[in-house]
Design an enzyme around this catalytic site. Sequence first.
Site, PDB file in Angstrom:
ATOM      1  N   ASP A   1       0.831  -1.191   0.000  1.00 31.89           N
ATOM      2  CA  ASP A   1       0.000   0.000   0.000  1.00 31.89           C
ATOM      3  C   ASP A   1       0.874   1.252   0.000  1.00 31.89           C
ATOM      4  O   ASP A   1       1.853   1.346   0.749  1.00 31.89           O
ATOM      5  CB  ASP A   1      -0.887  -0.026   1.249  1.00 31.89           C
TER       6      ASP A   1
ATOM      7  N   GLU B   1       1.820  -0.384  -5.084  1.00 34.02           N
ATOM      8  CA  GLU B   1       0.938   0.731  -5.412  1.00 34.02           C
ATOM      9  C   GLU B   1       1.869   1.933  -5.530  1.00 34.02           C
ATOM     10  O   GLU B   1       2.272   2.520  -4.526  1.00 34.02           O
ATOM     11  CB  GLU B   1      -0.112   0.947  -4.323  1.00 34.02           C
TER      12      GLU B   1
END
Length: 699
Positions: A359, A396
């Site tokens: 993330d 990401e």
Amino acid sequence: MNKENTTAEEKLVLPRTIHLVPMDVISGFEVRPGFYEINGATAIPGGVNFTVHSHNATSIELLLFHRGETEPFAALPFPRRYRIGNVYSMIVFKLNIEEFEYAYRVDGPYEPEKGLIFDKSRYLLDPYAKAVTGQSQWGKSSPHGQHYRARVVKDDFDWKDARPPLIPMEDLIIYELHVRGFTKDPSSGVQYPGTFAGLLEKLPYLLELGVNAVELMPIFEFDEMQDYRVWEGQELCNYWGYNTVSFFAPNTSYAAGTEYNREGNELKNLIKTFQQHGIEVYLDVVFNHTAEGNEQGPFFSFKGLDNNIYYLLTPEGKYYNFSGCGNTVNCNHPIVRQMILDCLRYWVTTYHVDGFRFDLASILSRNEDGAPMGDPPLLQALAFDPILGDVKLIAEAWDAGGLYQVGSFPAWNRWAEWNGRYRDDLRRYLKGDEGCAQAAALRLAGSRDIYGGAGRKDASINFLTCHDGFTLYDLYAYNEKHNEKNGWGGTDGANDNNSWNCGAEGETEDPAVNALRRRMIRSAFALLMCSRGIPMFLAGDEFCNTQFGNNNAYCQDNITSWLDWSRLEKNRGMFRFFQYMIRFRKKHRVLRTSLSNGACGFPDVSFHGVEPWCSGFFESHERYVGVMFAGAERSTGPQVVYVASNAWWEELEVTLPRLPASMYWELAADTWEEEQPPRRPAEERFTIRPRSVMVFVAR
């Protein structure tokens, strides 16, 4: 003995003279110096080894609690001679791991301007805790993170002869899901809703759908009650779980039963069973920030051990916030880098995890002053770590501080990326925006303009939907986000969704609008399955699941975020279409990778307008894209697939490239229809209807 099934106790080799060394007695317990290179709390024959480190602490106490009690029954200060460098280690004998929980108290300087905020009154959670207490019931966590404690976990799960599937990157079809939301609604029909066991009950469904990898939204221990509030009578919480409490511990509220000192066994059984059926399991990991937040946030672990090491701090000792969640982990500090590496190795060796999605991964490339680094030590260490050698690493490649690295993420040909440009370009093209055909064609062809220059292979994770944003159904049911129930006055969530409501905002009885929406969904998924790169889609998209226009449902622990399985029966035709396109992708390897320089006289990839081999890039029609993939394999011979996409609101006449005399075109898919008819020969000249996709195969 099966080496893979040895316990932590069996793996430790103790000195032969351990019981000959005179032992100390502290608070009534026999103790001796411990194993300094084994972080955390580890059961060993006769006792438990506790190891913790702090660069700036002046003293540390080990606190022992009876299960469920709020105050310790014993406090054992680490003697000065039990410290080597900055590491404190102590073996406590005659401790039964099932009868106690533990925490630490750490003393040291209090100089906030330097980032030093030691507070001896605080009970601190071990950063290497393998299980966290007070979290086993969803919605009833320990009081806002002030008194987390840890348990010692006995690692005796029997993996038998389990082996990871080791699916090549090019062959993956990734399915992103939330463990609780996947089965929590009664419509799921499972015995253990909202749990790892409930997810396992849905394994036959996943096999029927055809995906071969599941990406689990955060399952590290987190506090769902962080930022708990009630808005207009609705309870809101940190449902998604992007607020890590402990990096080494599974979320025990996702277990169907209480697993005292065996925490994680239900998750291990899930992973083992999925792998036995050819499905890999990836974890969405959150190393960019923790649940401790900023100056107003809770204080339960890292702040009390080495605040100025674990977090990025301004020169004034305040928290940088590149995560948008209050703090930013100092990922490239050697201490933190080692902890992250230890963590990922632990999940691979102990839980057999197949991959990780990071993330806000661009934070992992920032220096201690927040500046991006050219060759971030952490990312390089993960790329070349031998234990992680077979593990998928997915970034990401952006963060909340404005750093956007899609196509430029430091990769060493090892990292894949969520391709945000694929999502944005395809969404704009599909809803008919002008001038988007060229970008769409490049995304279908594998985004060589983004990744080709660096020679990166299998780097693009193609997606149109994920947890963050609209579902695929909502993408074509709403022009605007509808996040009012989040309680932020509509200020949260992205505004640039590139969505289109097809003529009516939200639910409608208009049959023409509903038919168009379903066609848009089919066309979007058909292009996703016919794109080079690794496809990923959001759980529930295959049966038109909706979040009612909420594009930031992070706090919605209700039907807004839970999958409504009743929609599966209502949309069984859509499910069958998804099945069909997944099978089609698996059958035609030329869609997944370059097989050769081409086949049948065609190049590997070629672009076409409504007329084949048009001279200019789509000058024949700006909303039509034709992409042809050609290659050959020794076992299957030539493979040629032509993907025709019409994003215009009128039908078009199109001419296919001419095949060799011994071959003909066959229509394999047409998104104008939900139920795909038997394949049939196609004329070289064909009509493609408005806002639809047709797929042809050379025979």
